[in-house]
Design a protein around this motif. Sequence first.
Motif, PDB file in Angstrom:
ATOM      1  N   GLY A 155       0.814  -1.217   0.000  1.00 32.75           N
ATOM      2  CA  GLY A 155       0.000   0.000   0.000  1.00 32.75           C
ATOM      3  C   GLY A 155       0.846   1.266   0.000  1.00 32.75           C
ATOM      4  N   LEU A 156       1.896   1.273   0.821  1.00 32.18           N
ATOM      5  CA  LEU A 156       2.780   2.438   0.838  1.00 32.18           C
ATOM      6  C   LEU A 156       3.494   2.593  -0.494  1.00 32.18           C
ATOM      7  N   ALA A 157       3.938   1.490  -1.065  1.00 31.85           N
ATOM      8  CA  ALA A 157       4.626   1.559  -2.358  1.00 31.85           C
ATOM      9  C   ALA A 157       3.700   2.132  -3.433  1.00 31.85           C
ATOM     10  N   GLU A 158       2.471   1.698  -3.444  1.00 30.50           N
ATOM     11  CA  GLU A 158       1.522   2.198  -4.447  1.00 30.50           C
ATOM     12  C   GLU A 158       1.286   3.701  -4.257  1.00 30.50           C
TER      13      GLU A 158
ATOM     14  N   THR B 192      10.089  -5.599 -13.112  1.00 30.35           N
ATOM     15  CA  THR B 192       8.884  -6.118 -13.766  1.00 30.35           C
ATOM     16  C   THR B 192       7.950  -6.826 -12.793  1.00 30.35           C
ATOM     17  N   ALA B 193       8.473  -7.330 -11.707  1.00 25.07           N
ATOM     18  CA  ALA B 193       7.644  -8.030 -10.719  1.00 25.07           C
ATOM     19  C   ALA B 193       6.608  -7.115 -10.075  1.00 25.07           C
ATOM     20  N   VAL B 194       6.799  -5.806 -10.156  1.00 23.95           N
ATOM     21  CA  VAL B 194       5.847  -4.867  -9.554  1.00 23.95           C
ATOM     22  C   VAL B 194       5.129  -4.021 -10.609  1.00 23.95           C
ATOM     23  N   ASP B 195       5.152  -4.458 -11.852  1.00 26.31           N
ATOM     24  CA  ASP B 195       4.485  -3.708 -12.930  1.00 26.31           C
ATOM     25  C   ASP B 195       3.004  -3.477 -12.653  1.00 26.31           C
ATOM     26  N   ASP B 196       2.299  -4.481 -12.137  1.00 23.73           N
ATOM     27  CA  ASP B 196       0.865  -4.324 -11.872  1.00 23.73           C
ATOM     28  C   ASP B 196       0.627  -3.232 -10.825  1.00 23.73           C
ATOM     29  N   LEU B 197       1.455  -3.203  -9.792  1.00 20.05           N
ATOM     30  CA  LEU B 197       1.338  -2.182  -8.757  1.00 20.05           C
ATOM     31  C   LEU B 197       1.547  -0.790  -9.363  1.00 20.05           C
ATOM     32  N   VAL B 198       2.579  -0.650 -10.179  1.00 13.80           N
ATOM     33  CA  VAL B 198       2.859   0.643 -10.808  1.00 13.80           C
ATOM     34  C   VAL B 198       1.707   1.053 -11.711  1.00 13.80           C
TER      35      VAL B 198
END
Length: 118
Positions: free
Chosen positions: A80-83, A101-107
Amino acid sequence: MGKNISVDGRVVWDPALRVAQLFQAQLAAVEEVLGVASGVDEPIDDEIEIDWPVFEAFVRHLLETLATTGHPVMHLLLEGLAETCVGVHHAATDSRIDAPTAVDDLVDRAIKLPFRPS
């Protein structure tokens, strides 16, 4: 009544008071756990200034931690904080942060959120 979060004197986000307080509390906790400063200053009146180079390094470190942690609860707690941080980054730069790339959906989710001030 909320807070104005600024980069170089330009307001990039104006969250409600309680949202700003939660954001700051989460930042403080994650700074301590990761051992990295966020660059988000303590508020003066209703203004919070971001030290951009420090914040950008913090966000990149946070995203890298999310991408590499094998602990599902740590991932959940940081997500949540990262988003939120990615959303603030996007509001300030109008560009997509370079992230693992592992956090592409979050970005992708974060850049769609309404962070720009009203």
